[in-house]
Design a protein around this motif. Structure first.
Motif, PDB file in Angstrom:
ATOM      1  N   ILE A  59       0.871  -1.173   0.000  1.00 38.79           N
ATOM      2  CA  ILE A  59       0.000   0.000   0.000  1.00 38.79           C
ATOM      3  C   ILE A  59       0.910   1.225   0.000  1.00 38.79           C
ATOM      4  O   ILE A  59       2.129   1.102  -0.085  1.00 38.79           O
ATOM      5  N   GLY A  60       0.345   2.416   0.091  1.00 38.06           N
ATOM      6  CA  GLY A  60       1.123   3.637  -0.145  1.00 38.06           C
ATOM      7  C   GLY A  60       1.836   4.225   1.050  1.00 38.06           C
ATOM      8  O   GLY A  60       2.162   5.419   1.028  1.00 38.06           O
ATOM      9  N   LEU A  61       2.093   3.442   2.091  1.00 37.91           N
ATOM     10  CA  LEU A  61       2.738   3.973   3.290  1.00 37.91           C
ATOM     11  C   LEU A  61       4.218   3.592   3.308  1.00 37.91           C
ATOM     12  O   LEU A  61       4.565   2.425   3.142  1.00 37.91           O
ATOM     13  N   LYS A  62       5.062   4.595   3.545  1.00 39.31           N
ATOM     14  CA  LYS A  62       6.505   4.388   3.596  1.00 39.31           C
ATOM     15  C   LYS A  62       7.082   5.200   4.749  1.00 39.31           C
ATOM     16  O   LYS A  62       6.600   6.297   5.043  1.00 39.31           O
ATOM     17  N   GLN A  63       8.104   4.673   5.377  1.00 39.25           N
ATOM     18  CA  GLN A  63       8.684   5.411   6.489  1.00 39.25           C
ATOM     19  C   GLN A  63       9.472   6.609   5.997  1.00 39.25           C
ATOM     20  O   GLN A  63      10.293   6.517   5.088  1.00 39.25           O
ATOM     21  N   GLY A  64       9.177   7.762   6.599  1.00 39.31           N
ATOM     22  CA  GLY A  64       9.892   8.987   6.279  1.00 39.31           C
ATOM     23  C   GLY A  64      10.925   9.293   7.348  1.00 39.31           C
ATOM     24  O   GLY A  64      11.328   8.428   8.128  1.00 39.31           O
ATOM     25  N   SER A  65      11.340  10.552   7.412  1.00 40.12           N
ATOM     26  CA  SER A  65      12.406  10.947   8.340  1.00 40.12           C
ATOM     27  C   SER A  65      11.982  12.025   9.319  1.00 40.12           C
ATOM     28  O   SER A  65      12.808  12.515  10.081  1.00 40.12           O
ATOM     29  N   SER A  66      10.699  12.407   9.295  1.00 36.10           N
ATOM     30  CA  SER A  66      10.231  13.505  10.151  1.00 36.10           C
ATOM     31  C   SER A  66       9.054  13.036  10.995  1.00 36.10           C
ATOM     32  O   SER A  66       7.899  13.125  10.562  1.00 36.10           O
ATOM     33  N   GLY A 225      12.694  -4.965  10.604  1.00 42.53           N
ATOM     34  CA  GLY A 225      13.679  -6.012  10.356  1.00 42.53           C
ATOM     35  C   GLY A 225      14.796  -5.488   9.461  1.00 42.53           C
ATOM     36  O   GLY A 225      15.047  -4.291   9.386  1.00 42.53           O
ATOM     37  N   ASP A 226      15.440  -6.405   8.752  1.00 41.55           N
ATOM     38  CA  ASP A 226      16.535  -6.001   7.871  1.00 41.55           C
ATOM     39  C   ASP A 226      15.986  -5.340   6.609  1.00 41.55           C
ATOM     40  O   ASP A 226      14.995  -5.786   6.037  1.00 41.55           O
ATOM     41  N   SER A 227      16.622  -4.278   6.182  1.00 39.54           N
ATOM     42  CA  SER A 227      16.201  -3.608   4.961  1.00 39.54           C
ATOM     43  C   SER A 227      17.382  -2.894   4.336  1.00 39.54           C
ATOM     44  O   SER A 227      18.211  -2.298   5.029  1.00 39.54           O
ATOM     45  N   LEU A 228      17.444  -2.951   3.001  1.00 39.19           N
ATOM     46  CA  LEU A 228      18.502  -2.263   2.278  1.00 39.19           C
ATOM     47  C   LEU A 228      18.074  -0.883   1.815  1.00 39.19           C
ATOM     48  O   LEU A 228      18.901  -0.006   1.628  1.00 39.19           O
ATOM     49  N   LYS A 229      16.751  -0.690   1.639  1.00 40.63           N
ATOM     50  CA  LYS A 229      16.259   0.559   1.056  1.00 40.63           C
ATOM     51  C   LYS A 229      15.077   1.115   1.843  1.00 40.63           C
ATOM     52  O   LYS A 229      14.109   1.602   1.268  1.00 40.63           O
ATOM     53  N   GLY A 230      15.131   1.044   3.153  1.00 37.00           N
ATOM     54  CA  GLY A 230      14.061   1.611   3.951  1.00 37.00           C
ATOM     55  C   GLY A 230      12.889   0.662   4.106  1.00 37.00           C
ATOM     56  O   GLY A 230      12.891  -0.454   3.581  1.00 37.00           O
ATOM     57  N   PHE A 231      11.873   1.112   4.841  1.00 36.26           N
ATOM     58  CA  PHE A 231      10.726   0.271   5.161  1.00 36.26           C
ATOM     59  C   PHE A 231       9.455   0.810   4.523  1.00 36.26           C
ATOM     60  O   PHE A 231       9.184   2.009   4.550  1.00 36.26           O
ATOM     61  N   CYS A 232       8.682  -0.101   3.941  1.00 34.14           N
ATOM     62  CA  CYS A 232       7.392   0.202   3.350  1.00 34.14           C
ATOM     63  C   CYS A 232       6.359  -0.767   3.922  1.00 34.14           C
ATOM     64  O   CYS A 232       6.713  -1.709   4.633  1.00 34.14           O
ATOM     65  N   VAL A 233       5.087  -0.547   3.607  1.00 35.38           N
ATOM     66  CA  VAL A 233       4.024  -1.300   4.264  1.00 35.38           C
ATOM     67  C   VAL A 233       3.283  -2.192   3.277  1.00 35.38           C
ATOM     68  O   VAL A 233       2.897  -1.758   2.185  1.00 35.38           O
TER      69      VAL A 233
END
Length: 377
Positions: A59-66, A225-233
């Motif tokens: 789905i369209g949720l991704k971890q940001g930085s703020s 968990g482990d991720s190379l390019k950030g976390f998404c949902v």
């Protein structure tokens, strides 16, 4: 609620792509990766996903930085102007303690004899306060006074488990919109030492820019968990799971139901055209619809694009053609003045790729492109 939004159509894409590729596909072919606003939409999504036999789709949720503070009860219609931003921090409590990724989310408690709010780690177990919109279960204090707040003290839960309990048995964890509600909850708490309320802090962001605070994590999620390019949902068994954005999965897009008509017409001609060929001129009753309108207006070559917004000189207020009064607004500075009522005044949005989609008041006799809805709002 769904009725407050322009109807959307959802598309399950059974092609495996990483999250960024899925986002690009949805933005090119439809509107964007799916945004989910409430439990009703979650139920609809589960049905769509099961029918399509989609495998753990993005789905369209991704971890940001703020990281931002948000309320568990996500319905923007529940909050009047600035009520979603009401805060009552105790000294030094507003920032959240730990910026480590796995501990970035903080949750808030109220406690015995103290109306101020305090940060706590969301994994701590505490009593909690539910809000019940139907007042089916009320707490009685002082004899005859009732409140829509349910203090659950017979079991201690982590914040996410408390949220799940409140959604299943009442409406949601309690939001606090103003000083009056803050004082009511303080009284309802009684001798309870500390209890969760519905305010939490996270850095997750929707692909389409939505500010929806709705979250529906599975038990123990997100666990980073482990991720190379950030976390998404992704959706797993009707709940949400964080996963590395690099994985190739099915995904769900949405398509909004707005059409930019690239013909210059007067406002009345545009209204008639929309009603004859589609449903109506668009009524912008929420921030989400405003984003869609802004996106459509960027493709217009006319200086402005008509909205379904009209000023009643006799009644002295603005209204939408779908019958709703104007609560949400995005007027340009100086864009709205009191008309002299010698000629009708209607609303339009500024076009152009660099525009903010701000509204202005124009004579209805000007000719511009316009936006229609293709389903009832």
């Amino acid at each position: 609620s769904l009725s407050s939004c322009v109807p959307r159509q959802f598309h399950v894409v059974k092609v495996n792509k990483n999250w960024t590729e899925a986002q690009r596909y949805c933005q090119q072919e439809f509107t964007d990766l799916a945004t989910i606003d409430n439990m009703r939409e979650m139920e609809m999504f589960n049905s769509i996903m099961n029918e399509a036999d989609a495998i753990k789709p993005w789905i369209g949720l991704k971890q940001g930085s703020s990281p931002k503070w948000l309320w568990s009860l996500a319905d923007r219609n529940f909050y009047r102007e600035d009520e979603a931003e009401f805060r009552n921090w105790d000294s030094g409590q507003s920032q959240g303690a730990n910026e480590n990724l796995a501990q970035q989310q903080n949750c808030i408690v109220m406690g015995k004899g103290n109306e101020k709010w305090h940060n706590r780690q969301c994994g701590a177990t505490k009593p909690f306060i539910c809000y019940d919109v139907n007042h089916d279960t009320c707490i009685t204090t002082g004899g005859n006074s009732t409140h829509p707040y349910v203090v659950v003290t017979n079991t201690n839960k982590k914040w996410a488990d408390a949220q799940r309990y409140c959604r299943e048995n009442h409406t949601n964890l309690a939001s606090v919109r103003n000083e009056t509600e803050n004082e009511k909850i303080k009284k309802v708490l009684g001798d309870t030492q500390e209890a969760w309320i519905g305010l939490f802090r996270d850095a997750w962001e929707w692909s389409d820019g939505s500010k929806s605070s709705f979250r529906h994590w599975g038990i123990g999620e997100p666990n980073y968990g482990d991720s190379l390019k950030g976390f998404c949902v992704q959706m797993v068994s009707g709940q949400w799971n964080d996963a590395g954005c690099q994985h190739d999965l099915n995904f769900i897009c949405y398509e909004d139901k707005l059409v930019l008509v690239r013909e210059n017409k007067t406002w009345k001609e545009a209204l008639q055209y929309c009603r004859e060929h589609h449903v109506d001129l668009v009524s912008v009753t929420s921030e989400r619809i405003q984003r869609w309108v802004r996106g459509r207006a960027k493709g217009a070559s006319s200086t402005h694009v008509w909205l379904g917004l009209r000023r009643s000189c006799n009644m002295g207020f603005w209204f939408w053609v779908n019958g709703e009064t104007v609560c949400y607004g995005n007027w340009a500075p100086g864009g709205k003045t009191e008309p002299d009522c010698q000629s009708a005044r209607v609303g339009a949005v500024k076009s152009g790729r660099d525009g903010k989609g701000e509204w202005v008041m124009l004579p209805e006799t000007e000719e511009h492109y316009f936006i229609c809805t293709t389903e009832d709002q």
